[in-house]
Design a protein around this motif. Sequence first.
Motif, short mmCIF file in Angstrom:
data_model
loop_
_atom_site.label_atom_id
_atom_site.label_comp_id
_atom_site.label_asym_id
_atom_site.label_seq_id
_atom_site.Cartn_x
_atom_site.Cartn_y
_atom_site.Cartn_z
N GLU A 216 -21.40 2.02 35.03
CA GLU A 216 -21.24 1.14 36.19
C GLU A 216 -20.48 -0.13 35.85
O GLU A 216 -19.97 -0.82 36.75
CB GLU A 216 -22.61 0.79 36.77
CG GLU A 216 -23.51 0.00 35.83
CD GLU A 216 -24.81 -0.44 36.48
OE1 GLU A 216 -24.74 -1.09 37.55
OE2 GLU A 216 -25.88 -0.11 35.93
N PHE A 217 -20.39 -0.47 34.57
CA PHE A 217 -19.66 -1.66 34.15
C PHE A 217 -18.24 -1.33 33.69
O PHE A 217 -17.56 -2.19 33.11
CB PHE A 217 -20.42 -2.36 33.01
CG PHE A 217 -21.83 -2.72 33.36
CD1 PHE A 217 -22.10 -3.72 34.29
CD2 PHE A 217 -22.90 -2.05 32.76
CE1 PHE A 217 -23.41 -4.05 34.61
CE2 PHE A 217 -24.21 -2.38 33.07
CZ PHE A 217 -24.46 -3.38 34.01
N ASP A 218 -17.81 -0.08 33.92
CA ASP A 218 -16.47 0.38 33.53
C ASP A 218 -16.24 0.31 32.02
O ASP A 218 -15.11 0.09 31.56
CB ASP A 218 -15.38 -0.42 34.26
CG ASP A 218 -15.43 -0.23 35.76
OD1 ASP A 218 -15.71 0.89 36.21
OD2 ASP A 218 -15.23 -1.22 36.50
N VAL A 219 -17.31 0.48 31.26
CA VAL A 219 -17.21 0.59 29.81
C VAL A 219 -17.30 2.07 29.45
O VAL A 219 -18.24 2.75 29.85
CB VAL A 219 -18.32 -0.21 29.10
CG1 VAL A 219 -18.25 0.01 27.59
CG2 VAL A 219 -18.21 -1.69 29.43
N CYS A 220 -16.32 2.55 28.71
CA CYS A 220 -16.24 3.98 28.36
C CYS A 220 -16.83 4.21 26.96
O CYS A 220 -16.52 3.47 26.03
CB CYS A 220 -14.79 4.44 28.41
SG CYS A 220 -14.55 6.17 27.94
N ILE A 221 -17.66 5.23 26.84
CA ILE A 221 -18.22 5.63 25.55
C ILE A 221 -17.66 7.00 25.18
O ILE A 221 -17.76 7.95 25.95
CB ILE A 221 -19.76 5.70 25.60
CG1 ILE A 221 -20.35 4.37 26.10
CG2 ILE A 221 -20.31 6.06 24.22
CD1 ILE A 221 -20.07 3.18 25.22
N SER A 222 -17.08 7.08 23.99
CA SER A 222 -16.45 8.33 23.55
C SER A 222 -17.01 8.74 22.19
O SER A 222 -17.32 7.89 21.35
CB SER A 222 -14.93 8.16 23.43
OG SER A 222 -14.37 7.68 24.65
#
Length: 321
Positions: A216-222
């Motif tokens: 929801e905070f536009d932080v991407c986890i890869s």
Amino acid sequence: MFIVKMGVLAVLIFPLLLFGISGIIYIYRAVGRLMSKSAVQNKVVVITDAISGLGKECSRVFHSGGARLVLCGKTWEKLEALYNALISVADPSVTFTPKLVLLDLSDINCIQDVAKEILDCYGCVDILINNASMKVKGPVQSISLELDKKIMDANYFGPITLTKALLPNMISRRTGQVVLVNNIQGKLGVPFRAAYAASKHAAQGFFDCLRAEVEEFDVCISTVSPTFIRSYHVQPEPGNWEASIWKFFFRKLAYGVHPMEVAEEVLRTVSRKKQEVFMANAIPKAALYIRTFFPELFFAIIASGVKEKQKLEFPPPERYP
């Protein structure tokens, strides 16, 4: 006569068709590389254990892409050597001078202070690449609990502590990406590597949960999970591995990928914001499938291999930096 002409025509067309397809693939990959590099231009990229084989390759591809690098490592001399190697071949008009930060992820107590130092470099972090890792090999009963804890600190508590320290900056700016360079053993346990597999399973679980929490905070986890990352010059050892299914099975699992391949995949993962990448040939992928859908068969193969191994004298545990 007509059939003969068609045969001759097919012989002439096939090489041209093959050449054309090869050209299209080459152009597609070249364009992909250019787009990947443009996606990281001016981005603040933090790379842990930048002095490792993979760390050096990641530093190279992100530096040439115009990223503002913060390179972390345990040895200042090796960081300086990497720094000199990068600036000696780069075009200063399109690259930034890397920042160097001393960081030992297994020393949990120092990470908060180092995170502040990292943030002070540019005032923010766009991309964090968690690359550091420590390995150990040996039977469970021969590995001390102290060493188990050190492995867990380096491979789990270290990366998540640094991630937690830098995450508020990303959340407040509503942008950012965290990349975990993990391993097949985050999904598949291999005998005589229990501590390492446990730490990789833990890291996988943490970042899977984090991915959902920060979306929801536009932080991407890869996560990028190769089988094993081999050294520059080491190739799989020859031998009569086909003497048993287990040996063949684990020889295929042990086929590693070159650090350069993984670094290029990390760059693509960042530019395309992929959530999960699994770098492996068919055998490890089949192993994961068997583990998921036919666990009894998988465990039987594993157990037979362990019995074979225990017939021989197992060497003392080996620690790798």
